[in-house]
Write an enzyme that holds these catalytic residues in place. Sequence first.
Site: not given
Ligand code: NAD
Length: 264
Positions: A51, A77-78, A170, A174
């Site tokens: 992360d 960074d991914v 986004y 996805k």
């Molecule tokens: P979050 O922001 O709580 O967690 C995402 C994590 O990804 C963070 O810790 C951040 O530091 C890390 N991150 C971001 N960019 C990065 C990078 N370049 N390299 C490494 N790490 C990185 O978000 P979440 O809501 O838990 O989201 C998790 C996944 O679920 C994501 O892919 C998001 O798009 C997807 N998602 C979220 C929701 C929602 O409602 N929260 C709904 C559908 C899908």
Amino acid sequence: MTAAEGFRAPMAIDGGELEGRVAIVTGGASGMGLATTHALARRGATVMVLDLAAPGRAELASTLDVAASLLRSVAVDVTDGDELQRAFASLLEERSRLDILVNAAGIAPPTPFEDITAAEWNRVLAVNVHGTFLCCRLALPAMRGGGWGRIVNFSSTAGKTISTAGGAHYTTAKHGVLGLTRHLAKAYGPDGVTVNAVCPGLIDTPMARSVLPDGALERAAESFPVPRVGEPWEVAELVAFLVSDRAAYITGAAVDINGGDLII
Ligand code: NAD
């Protein structure tokens, strides 16, 4: 809300199912990635969190209430292939196996289409899609070599329709995650590797709270058949099932978890 403050553990998890398994969870420091790290470690897997905001191992162990010996945490960074290569190599050197990859790192800027710059477009595609591609490419040789593997990619309801809060980049990203998931599922099923996507709806995470104004999450969820916002651990439970032996016949799936949002 910090990632640690926002973390809530689910009902009791019965242990052991993933004992001996080695996993990588990108985005594992927050939200659904953090909850997935908890769910896998509680079942006995060793989990490396990759992360941008990687917490220390002791801090992570204390947040999740799991043994620190099961956890690794590396700031990566991914979108950076070299950083990823080093992190994967260090885990493979230590454990000589990689069984599970969960690609949860993501960003979802709520930018209106006309305001999206080319740089922002590229960054959203880079984190959500290119990062997932890079991690899959690094994980597959070890999984194929071991004759067993589980990849779970985070898509979204945005991958099936359009995003509630995120921008067009986004939604596009996805959809792309689903294409990659299906392609890899077809290619590597014969090697014992399943590749699936989860498509969460509105889940209560720092990301969702940061892109929607106060109260908007709850208001949006009022019309769902299950009329509430989802919890990160509920998605983590789905991921934990998909990476288990019990899910060996599920591959190429894009599994909805959204309180029934999409059937309305
Ligand atoms: P979050 O922001 O709580 O967690 C995402 C994590 O990804 C963070 O810790 C951040 O530091 C890390 N991150 C971001 N960019 C990065 C990078 N370049 N390299 C490494 N790490 C990185 O978000 P979440 O809501 O838990 O989201 C998790 C996944 O679920 C994501 O892919 C998001 O798009 C997807 N998602 C979220 C929701 C929602 O409602 N929260 C709904 C559908 C899908």
